[in-house]
Design an enzyme around this catalytic site. Sequence first.
Site, PDB file in Angstrom:
ATOM      1  N   GLU A  38       9.455  -4.386  -7.445  1.00  0.00           N
ATOM      2  CA  GLU A  38       8.794  -5.404  -6.702  1.00  0.00           C
ATOM      3  C   GLU A  38       7.708  -5.134  -5.775  1.00  0.00           C
ATOM      4  OE1 GLU A  38      12.127  -5.207  -6.865  1.00  0.00           O
ATOM      5  OE2 GLU A  38      12.632  -7.061  -8.007  1.00  0.00           O
TER       6      GLU A  38
ATOM      7  N   GLU B  93       4.708  11.125  -6.246  1.00  0.00           N
ATOM      8  CA  GLU B  93       6.114  10.915  -6.552  1.00  0.00           C
ATOM      9  C   GLU B  93       6.149   9.985  -7.543  1.00  0.00           C
ATOM     10  OE1 GLU B  93       8.684   9.420  -3.552  1.00  0.00           O
ATOM     11  OE2 GLU B  93      10.432   9.088  -4.534  1.00  0.00           O
TER      12      GLU B  93
ATOM     13  N   SER C 103      13.717   7.286   3.522  1.00  0.00           N
ATOM     14  CA  SER C 103      14.581   6.067   3.870  1.00  0.00           C
ATOM     15  C   SER C 103      15.528   6.137   4.649  1.00  0.00           C
ATOM     16  CB  SER C 103      15.243   5.593   2.556  1.00  0.00           C
ATOM     17  OG  SER C 103      14.388   5.616   1.470  1.00  0.00           O
TER      18      SER C 103
END
Length: 395
Positions: free
Chosen positions: A382, A246, A131
Amino acid sequence: MDIQFNAEELAFQQEVRQFFADAWDEELRAQLHGAEASPNLKAASEEWQRRLNAKGWMAPGWPVEYGGIGWSVTQHFIFNSERGKVGAPAPIPFGVTMVAPVIYTFGTEQQKARFLPRILASEDWWCQGYSEPGAGSDLASLQCKAELDGEEYVVNGSKIWTSFAQAADWIFCLVRTDNSGRKQEGISFLLIDMKTPGVTVRPIETIDGIHHLNEVFFDAVRVPVENRIGEEGKGWTYAKSLLVHERLSIAEVAESKRNLEDLREYARAEVNGGRPLLEDPLFAKRFTDIEIDLMALEYTELRVLAAAADGGDPGPESSLLKLQGTDIQQAIQELRMDVAGYYSGTLQGELSASELGHEFADGAQKLHFRGRASTIYGGSSEVQKNITAKFVLGL
Ligand SMILES: Cc1cc2nc3c(=O)[nH]c(=O)nc-3n(C[C@H](O)[C@H](O)[C@H](O)COP(=O)(O)OP(=O)(O)OC[C@H]3O[C@@H](n4cnc5c(N)ncnc54)[C@H](O)[C@@H]3O)c2cc1C
């Protein structure tokens, strides 16, 4: 699916139980309980992982040639069920569950020989540099740049939300090596030694008060080309394969079963309005709803693992497991905090909930706050719904 154990599997179950009885002792239990708060987390986890490794059970899911065991799905199920029952943690995932499968699937022989034994022996701690401030759900927008200079890449940029970077020896990093094509192209997968000059780690404070998150900055960090996994510009493929592993590990069925059992025991003993809390219709409804969902998740996980055992890696179904697994974790944490009530908080003054005779409530609020993140890390709920809709349901 037949889940009646045969004689061989029952013997294996005994062996697993005996191992946990011997190796998961009081001292380790005390050090790793509420582990992330412990200053000893790294040392205690390493000790626990060394015991697993000494038994040959550090990485049962790896291919046998690299140190895996070749267990059947039922053996994995037995091992994880018994681990969950005694509350022993799975190994820290960044090395053994996340980067290792990328290394043994896509790495060179030299990379396999260099990194895999050290992961098994817990000699290297890894963290995940995916990220960035502008690239979370839309990970392919990442901009941390790596430019080739002779036999080295020069890396400039930053990563964010990097769990346990403060304790890591290595970071596996997605970097941009080309900006000219589609954003998924031009991403490369680098293994970077955290001690390299130019790497800086800055802590991020979180609502649970525990230091596990960080920013990592790269300022002209030189990384040998031999530390690139696979081809330059093909990192997106390797990155996605890692995410499948993961997400599977985040479902945490064994841990949820154990936490739900703790809740049942507590509710059986706690008297509320003249009867055990377990018989309170409102409590019983919430508890049973979670229990049914967890049972369904467990069977779904077994189906996915059984299918994968027949035909290779698990696929996008891992998103479904992550989605449902983290919803269940949060539901258990919320119910525990509601039941613990006043004692779950930090308002009771200097005495802990245990000292006030409410051990069950200890840390319940902290865990609830910490647990809010599970539907975000590893890809938000989401995003898992989008993946499930597209790749599992074909919508
Ligand atoms: C505790 C914790 C630990 C973490 N550890 C690591 C780590 O070790 N290494 C690492 O690389 N990262 C780590 N992360 C980062 C994590 O992977 C990202 O936070 C996550 O992918 C979401 O990205 P974001 O925070 O940028 O949110 P955003 O992508 O900005 O999303 C914001 C909101 O928009 C929604 N949204 C975004 N896109 C869509 C879409 N297409 N459709 C529907 N809704 C959408 C999201 O679901 C979310 O609710 C960690 C995060 C947390 C909270």
